[in-house]
Design a protein around this motif. Structure first.
Motif, PDB file in Angstrom:
ATOM      1  N   GLU A 114       0.815  -1.223   0.000  1.00  0.00           N
ATOM      2  CA  GLU A 114       0.000   0.000   0.000  1.00  0.00           C
ATOM      3  C   GLU A 114       0.847   1.271   0.000  1.00  0.00           C
ATOM      4  O   GLU A 114       1.874   1.347   0.675  1.00  0.00           O
ATOM      5  N   ASP A 115       0.391   2.277  -0.736  1.00  0.00           N
ATOM      6  CA  ASP A 115       1.037   3.587  -0.744  1.00  0.00           C
ATOM      7  C   ASP A 115       0.598   4.392   0.474  1.00  0.00           C
ATOM      8  O   ASP A 115      -0.476   4.169   1.038  1.00  0.00           O
ATOM      9  N   GLY A 116       1.429   5.374   0.843  1.00  0.00           N
ATOM     10  CA  GLY A 116       1.057   6.264   1.923  1.00  0.00           C
ATOM     11  C   GLY A 116       2.273   6.803   2.641  1.00  0.00           C
ATOM     12  O   GLY A 116       3.417   6.461   2.325  1.00  0.00           O
ATOM     13  N   ALA A 117       2.004   7.675   3.602  1.00  0.00           N
ATOM     14  CA  ALA A 117       3.061   8.275   4.420  1.00  0.00           C
ATOM     15  C   ALA A 117       3.107   7.586   5.770  1.00  0.00           C
ATOM     16  O   ALA A 117       2.075   7.241   6.343  1.00  0.00           O
ATOM     17  N   THR A 123      11.753   6.829  20.042  1.00  0.00           N
ATOM     18  CA  THR A 123      12.941   7.479  20.603  1.00  0.00           C
ATOM     19  C   THR A 123      13.558   8.410  19.571  1.00  0.00           C
ATOM     20  O   THR A 123      13.993   9.515  19.882  1.00  0.00           O
ATOM     21  N   GLY A 124      13.622   7.947  18.325  1.00  0.00           N
ATOM     22  CA  GLY A 124      14.017   8.784  17.193  1.00  0.00           C
ATOM     23  C   GLY A 124      12.813   9.019  16.298  1.00  0.00           C
ATOM     24  O   GLY A 124      11.683   8.703  16.671  1.00  0.00           O
ATOM     25  N   SER A 125      13.049   9.563  15.104  1.00  0.00           N
ATOM     26  CA  SER A 125      11.920   9.828  14.207  1.00  0.00           C
ATOM     27  C   SER A 125      12.379   9.921  12.767  1.00  0.00           C
ATOM     28  O   SER A 125      13.551  10.203  12.476  1.00  0.00           O
ATOM     29  N   PHE A 126      11.441   9.657  11.865  1.00  0.00           N
ATOM     30  CA  PHE A 126      11.603   9.980  10.449  1.00  0.00           C
ATOM     31  C   PHE A 126      10.212  10.007   9.833  1.00  0.00           C
ATOM     32  O   PHE A 126       9.236   9.509  10.412  1.00  0.00           O
ATOM     33  N   VAL A 127      10.118  10.598   8.654  1.00  0.00           N
ATOM     34  CA  VAL A 127       8.875  10.610   7.891  1.00  0.00           C
ATOM     35  C   VAL A 127       9.177  10.029   6.516  1.00  0.00           C
ATOM     36  O   VAL A 127      10.112  10.477   5.839  1.00  0.00           O
ATOM     37  N   GLY A 128       8.410   9.020   6.129  1.00  0.00           N
ATOM     38  CA  GLY A 128       8.635   8.377   4.837  1.00  0.00           C
ATOM     39  C   GLY A 128       7.367   8.344   4.009  1.00  0.00           C
ATOM     40  O   GLY A 128       6.245   8.398   4.535  1.00  0.00           O
ATOM     41  N   LEU A 129       7.525   8.255   2.701  1.00  0.00           N
ATOM     42  CA  LEU A 129       6.402   8.168   1.772  1.00  0.00           C
ATOM     43  C   LEU A 129       6.705   7.068   0.766  1.00  0.00           C
ATOM     44  O   LEU A 129       7.751   7.075   0.121  1.00  0.00           O
TER      45      LEU A 129
END
Length: 289
Positions: A114-117, A123-129
């Protein structure tokens, strides 16, 4: 269950802890151990990964030599180069591919296709798409330079703001007093705490910030708003479209939903965990997912 079935190994390693799972026709054993951020502490992280694998094998009732036949995927925080990935893979049992933890978080949250963000905030973070099988991501460069909105970022930012409050540069709130008490009672204690703190240590302060925000503490609310603004900027940088779902994962991800809600935005509950994602990618290596 036929013993001829292939054995798969999934590993999820982050700043708070690591987990390993074994799959043979279905899940057969899991194990957990301490932090595995390889940038923060490579040797300790690798040792904890080994412990998690050993505990998963014990839970599955498998001897060490059987685990050596596994096909695996390890998604690990702090893997910043191919050289590091190869070094870790050489230390793991079986035939194991090693990547940073973004791929497994996205595969676990969205499933295989499935597509999406995905906004992965622990504890850490990231944003992926993910769009048409292609993944783009921002953030996740470690606490010294990145990891905005994360638990570690919240803890460190709250301590920095407390020092500003002590210096008379901002209003002193109940959160400032609570943090000051937590680390020893003086500004010097805050400096001493920071001198030896790692992301996991800063992350232990995040529940205090969260509780203070729920109570309406002005500093805590401002920090969460700052984190939400960064997450919105990250979505914009990735070209996230309104029709594409947003999946909030990690211990803190769901806490940002209200701040990120907009007309037309669609939020999707995670289909699984990053550990599930590691197993999906391990099985895909063998053509089974």
């Amino acid at each position: 269950m036929a013993q001829a079935d292939p054995l798969f190994l999934g590993i999820d390693g982050g700043g708070t802890g690591c987990r390993a799972a074994l799959w043979r026709g279905g899940p057969i054993g899991q194990g957990a151990a301490g932090p595995a951020n390889l940038t923060s502490d490579f040797e300790a992280g690798l040792a904890n990964i080994g412990k998690a694998i050993a505990r998963a094998a014990q839970a599955a009732g498998l001897p060490e030599e059987t685990v050596q036949t596994a096909i695996g995927h390890a998604g690990l925080a702090g893997v910043q180069s191919e050289a590091m990935a190869h070094r870790v893979a050489a230390a793991l049992p079986g035939r194991c591919r090693v990547t940073e933890d973004r791929d497994i978080a996205i595969a676990g949250a969205l499933g295989p296709e499935e597509d999406g963000a995905v906004l992965a905030i622990g504890t850490g973070s990231f944003v992926g798409l993910r769009r048409a099988g292609t993944i783009r991501a921002v953030g996740g460069w470690g606490l010294q330079l990145s990891d905005q909105a994360s638990g570690a970022w919240l803890g460190r930012a709250a301590l920095a703001a407390t020092l500003e409050a002590i210096d008379g540069m901002r209003d002193r709130t109940a959160l400032c007093d609570a943090l000051l008490d937590r680390v020893g009672g003086t500004p010097q204690d805050i400096v001493g705490f920071a001198a030896s703190a790692n992301p996991a240590t800063y992350g232990t302060l995040a529940p205090m910030v969260l509780g203070a925000a729920e109570a309406g503490d002005a500093l805590a609310c401002a920090l969460f708003e700052q984190g939400a603004q960064w997450l919105d900027r990250a979505l914009g940088a990735l070209g996230h479209a309104a029709h594409e779902p947003i999946c909030l994962t990690g211990g803190l991800g769901p806490r940002y939903r209200a701040a990120l809600d907009r007309p037309g935005r669609r939020f999707l509950a995670p289909r699984g965990t990053p550990l599930d994602g590691a197993l999906i990618l391990a099985r895909r290596t063998d053509g089974q997912a």
